[in-house]
Design a protein around this motif. Structure first.
Motif, PDB file in Angstrom:
ATOM      1  N   SER A   1       0.843  -1.197   0.000  1.00  0.00           N
ATOM      2  CA  SER A   1       0.000   0.000   0.000  1.00  0.00           C
ATOM      3  C   SER A   1       0.874   1.242   0.000  1.00  0.00           C
ATOM      4  CB  SER A   1      -0.952   0.005   1.194  1.00  0.00           C
ATOM      5  OG  SER A   1      -0.240   0.031   2.405  1.00  0.00           O
ATOM      6  N   LEU A   2       0.373   2.267  -0.650  1.00  0.00           N
ATOM      7  CA  LEU A   2       1.054   3.553  -0.751  1.00  0.00           C
ATOM      8  C   LEU A   2       0.114   4.626  -0.221  1.00  0.00           C
ATOM      9  CD1 LEU A   2       2.266   3.174  -4.447  1.00  0.00           C
ATOM     10  CD2 LEU A   2       3.586   2.687  -2.382  1.00  0.00           C
ATOM     11  N   ARG A   3       0.665   5.549   0.568  1.00  0.00           N
ATOM     12  CA  ARG A   3      -0.132   6.644   1.114  1.00  0.00           C
ATOM     13  C   ARG A   3       0.641   7.947   1.005  1.00  0.00           C
ATOM     14  NH1 ARG A   3      -4.541   5.093   3.583  1.00  0.00           N
ATOM     15  NH2 ARG A   3      -4.730   2.995   4.363  1.00  0.00           N
ATOM     16  N   LEU A   4      -0.101   9.031   0.873  1.00  0.00           N
ATOM     17  CA  LEU A   4       0.491  10.355   0.951  1.00  0.00           C
ATOM     18  C   LEU A   4       0.870  10.625   2.408  1.00  0.00           C
ATOM     19  CD1 LEU A   4      -2.064  12.350  -1.240  1.00  0.00           C
ATOM     20  CD2 LEU A   4       0.188  11.510  -1.920  1.00  0.00           C
ATOM     21  N   GLY A   5       1.686  11.618   2.634  1.00  0.00           N
ATOM     22  CA  GLY A   5       2.057  11.990   3.995  1.00  0.00           C
ATOM     23  C   GLY A   5       0.860  12.328   4.866  1.00  0.00           C
ATOM     24  N   SER A   6      -0.223  12.797   4.249  1.00  0.00           N
ATOM     25  CA  SER A   6      -1.456  13.129   4.964  1.00  0.00           C
ATOM     26  C   SER A   6      -2.244  11.883   5.368  1.00  0.00           C
ATOM     27  CB  SER A   6      -2.337  14.014   4.093  1.00  0.00           C
ATOM     28  OG  SER A   6      -2.756  13.295   2.937  1.00  0.00           O
ATOM     29  N   GLY A   7      -1.816  10.700   4.864  1.00  0.00           N
ATOM     30  CA  GLY A   7      -2.519   9.456   5.144  1.00  0.00           C
ATOM     31  C   GLY A   7      -3.498   9.056   4.059  1.00  0.00           C
ATOM     32  N   GLU A   8      -3.711   9.942   3.089  1.00  0.00           N
ATOM     33  CA  GLU A   8      -4.634   9.642   1.997  1.00  0.00           C
ATOM     34  C   GLU A   8      -4.079   8.506   1.142  1.00  0.00           C
ATOM     35  OE1 GLU A   8      -6.446  11.819  -1.961  1.00  0.00           O
ATOM     36  OE2 GLU A   8      -5.583  13.035  -0.374  1.00  0.00           O
ATOM     37  N   PRO A   9      -4.901   7.485   0.855  1.00  0.00           N
ATOM     38  CA  PRO A   9      -4.410   6.359   0.064  1.00  0.00           C
ATOM     39  C   PRO A   9      -4.118   6.749  -1.387  1.00  0.00           C
ATOM     40  CG  PRO A   9      -6.737   6.071   0.528  1.00  0.00           C
ATOM     41  CD  PRO A   9      -6.291   7.304   1.266  1.00  0.00           C
ATOM     42  N   VAL A  10      -3.012   6.216  -1.900  1.00  0.00           N
ATOM     43  CA  VAL A  10      -2.658   6.316  -3.302  1.00  0.00           C
ATOM     44  C   VAL A  10      -3.004   4.984  -3.968  1.00  0.00           C
ATOM     45  CG1 VAL A  10      -0.760   6.584  -4.954  1.00  0.00           C
ATOM     46  CG2 VAL A  10      -0.822   7.975  -2.865  1.00  0.00           C
ATOM     47  N   PHE A  11      -2.556   3.887  -3.330  1.00  0.00           N
ATOM     48  CA  PHE A  11      -2.860   2.535  -3.792  1.00  0.00           C
ATOM     49  C   PHE A  11      -2.911   1.610  -2.595  1.00  0.00           C
ATOM     50  CE2 PHE A  11      -1.991  -1.728  -5.187  1.00  0.00           C
ATOM     51  CZ  PHE A  11      -2.861  -1.851  -6.255  1.00  0.00           C
ATOM     52  N   PRO A  12      -3.883   0.743  -2.500  1.00  0.00           N
ATOM     53  CA  PRO A  12      -5.048   0.723  -3.379  1.00  0.00           C
ATOM     54  C   PRO A  12      -5.899   1.956  -3.136  1.00  0.00           C
ATOM     55  CG  PRO A  12      -5.302  -0.877  -1.595  1.00  0.00           C
ATOM     56  CD  PRO A  12      -3.937  -0.289  -1.471  1.00  0.00           C
ATOM     57  N   PRO A  13      -6.597   2.398  -4.168  1.00  0.00           N
ATOM     58  CA  PRO A  13      -7.400   3.609  -4.025  1.00  0.00           C
ATOM     59  C   PRO A  13      -8.537   3.406  -3.035  1.00  0.00           C
ATOM     60  CG  PRO A  13      -7.796   2.575  -6.148  1.00  0.00           C
ATOM     61  CD  PRO A  13      -6.691   1.805  -5.486  1.00  0.00           C
ATOM     62  N   ALA A  14      -8.958   4.483  -2.408  1.00  0.00           N
ATOM     63  CA  ALA A  14     -10.109   4.418  -1.497  1.00  0.00           C
ATOM     64  C   ALA A  14     -11.356   4.058  -2.297  1.00  0.00           C
ATOM     65  CB  ALA A  14     -10.294   5.751  -0.790  1.00  0.00           C
ATOM     66  N   ASP A  15     -12.223   3.304  -1.689  1.00  0.00           N
ATOM     67  CA  ASP A  15     -13.470   2.893  -2.367  1.00  0.00           C
ATOM     68  C   ASP A  15     -14.373   4.064  -2.620  1.00  0.00           C
ATOM     69  OD1 ASP A  15     -12.634   0.279  -2.433  1.00  0.00           O
ATOM     70  OD2 ASP A  15     -13.577  -0.199  -0.516  1.00  0.00           O
TER      71      ASP A  15
END
Length: 76
Positions: A62-76
């Motif tokens: 899984s990949l996330r931005l520093g803010s915690g927002e998901p990059v992959f897998p994308p949020a549903d």
């Protein structure tokens, strides 16, 4: 300043296929338990890292931005 992604590998899900390591050996390695792990907790955002995460057959990366927002897998 370049965007950074936090990388996590779910050790309970990883099967050690090594596809992410083959795609980006400068970002991932196989650890002592023969499961993938990130070399660094954060990397510069790039298409190669996203491709490596997407190549995981069990979606353990899984990949996330520093803010915690998901990059992959994308949020549903």
């Amino acid at each position: 300043m370049a965007e950074r992604w936090q990388i996590e590998v779910d050790q309970g899900r990883c099967i050690g296929s090594g596809l992410c390591v083959g795609e980006t050996p400068d970002v991932f390695r196989l650890g002592a338990t023969r499961r993938s792990e990130p070399i660094e907790a954060e990397v510069d955002a790039c298409e190669r890292v996203l491709d490596a995460a997407e190549s995981c057959p069990v979606e353990a990366v899984s990949l996330r931005l520093g803010s915690g927002e998901p990059v992959f897998p994308p949020a549903d």
